[in-house]
Write an enzyme that holds these catalytic residues in place. Structure first.
Site, PDB file in Angstrom:
ATOM      1  N   HIS A 268      37.299  38.486  37.544  1.00  0.00           N
ATOM      2  CA  HIS A 268      36.693  39.690  37.936  1.00  0.00           C
ATOM      3  C   HIS A 268      36.712  40.809  36.750  1.00  0.00           C
ATOM      4  CE1 HIS A 268      36.940  40.158  42.495  1.00  0.00           C
ATOM      5  NE2 HIS A 268      35.849  39.629  41.861  1.00  0.00           N
TER       6      HIS A 268
ATOM      7  N   HIS B  58      45.998  40.775  40.140  1.00  0.00           N
ATOM      8  CA  HIS B  58      45.965  39.871  39.424  1.00  0.00           C
ATOM      9  C   HIS B  58      47.118  39.756  38.239  1.00  0.00           C
ATOM     10  CE1 HIS B  58      42.039  38.567  40.475  1.00  0.00           C
ATOM     11  NE2 HIS B  58      40.983  39.742  39.931  1.00  0.00           N
TER      12      HIS B  58
END
Length: 292
Positions: A186, A244
């Site tokens: 992403h 993340h």
């Protein structure tokens, strides 16, 4: 006998209201047109400035490097902290599709209106094909890295039990978890889309400066791209704050920046490439002849 004047007065009032609504509609259309013209002119001027584009690159780097520090100062229960939030599902997961749709329409209009040549238009649109190949290739590379660096674990109440299953596919098929180094796809995609859109949209300043046709549809498509670029910046910030691990995000953004540099910063300036944004669209000033 007195109904005639009353009916006539009613019709006259209705006509006046209709005329008033017509005038109001014209005023609203004029205001919308003025805002569209002003907004597109200012956005084109900002995106067309090389200095501001360099500052924009610094902004993206600062977002990825320092943005994660904001996780200590924001509400962890906000809607943007959920993987299932509307923007994450509808936009981030389909970021390349949105970018191709909006940016493809802009490139198509700008190139064709400037040249009226289908071949030149197709050549410039091929940059999006290259971008799609970069996205697909990077995604496969990230999965390969995760496979090569990972191990298979079985979740237990006491913790994780390591298994000797050789690859991710067999591990997941057995109902276990595969844990490896996961580059943030992403962060890669949003960084790449931000750099790509800023580069493509910068052409509109030269387009306007050359006095080429710039009607309301083209200006509207341009502003929609600017709004999408702003959304990608916001969602990139949300991604680096809430999701993340730090190195996974930094590596993803670094790969996205490197992919942009290889294409827009290097290859597209070569004659055997799709060409850089704006290449061949605008007439060059006549150079003065050299006298012996």
């Amino acid at each position: 006998m007195e109904r005639g004047p009353v009916v006539g007065a009613g019709l006259g009032a209705g006509a006046r209201i209709q005329a008033l609504l017509g005038c109001l509609l014209k005023v609203l259309l004029w205001v919308a047109s003025a805002l569209l013209y002003f907004g597109s002119e200012q956005a084109a001027r900002l995106l067309g400035s090389p200095c501001l584009r360099r500052l924009y690159h610094a902004w993206l780097a600062a977002v990825v490097i320092f943005g994660p520090l904001l996780q200590f100062h924001v509400n962890p229960r906000t809607i943007f902290a959920s993987h299932g939030n509307f923007f994450n599902i509808k936009f981030v997961n389909s970021a390349w599709g949105w970018t191709c749709t909006f940016l493809g329409g802009f490139v198509l209009l700008v190139v064709f209106l400037a040249t009226r040549r289908v071949a030149v238009t197709a050549r410039h649109l091929s940059r999006l094909v290259v971008g799609a190949a970069v996205w697909r290739g990077a995604g496969r590379a990230f999965l390969l890295i995760e496979d090569l660096t990972g191990s298979c674990f079985e979740p237990l109440p006491q913790g994780l039990l390591l298994h000797e299953l050789p690859d991710r596919r067999s591990c997941l098929a057995a109902g276990h978890q595969w844990r490896g180094y996961t580059v943030s796809s992403h962060t890669f995609l949003l960084t790449f889309c931000c750099l790509l859109m800023a580069e493509e949209a910068a052409v509109f300043a030269k387009y306007l400066a050359h006095g080429l046709p710039a009607g309301a549809p083209l200006r509207l498509v341009f502003l929609l791209n600017v709004l999408l670029l702003g959304l990608w910046n916001f969602l990139l910030l949300c991604t680096v704050i809430y999701f993340h691990q730090y190195t996974h995000k930094v590596v993803g953004a670094a790969v996205g920046t490197f992919a942009w540099y290889l294409t827009y910063g290097s290859w597209y300036h070569q004659p055997w490439s799709p060409g850089s944004p704006g290449h061949g669209l605008f007439p060059r000033p006549h150079s003065s002849r050299k006298h012996n």
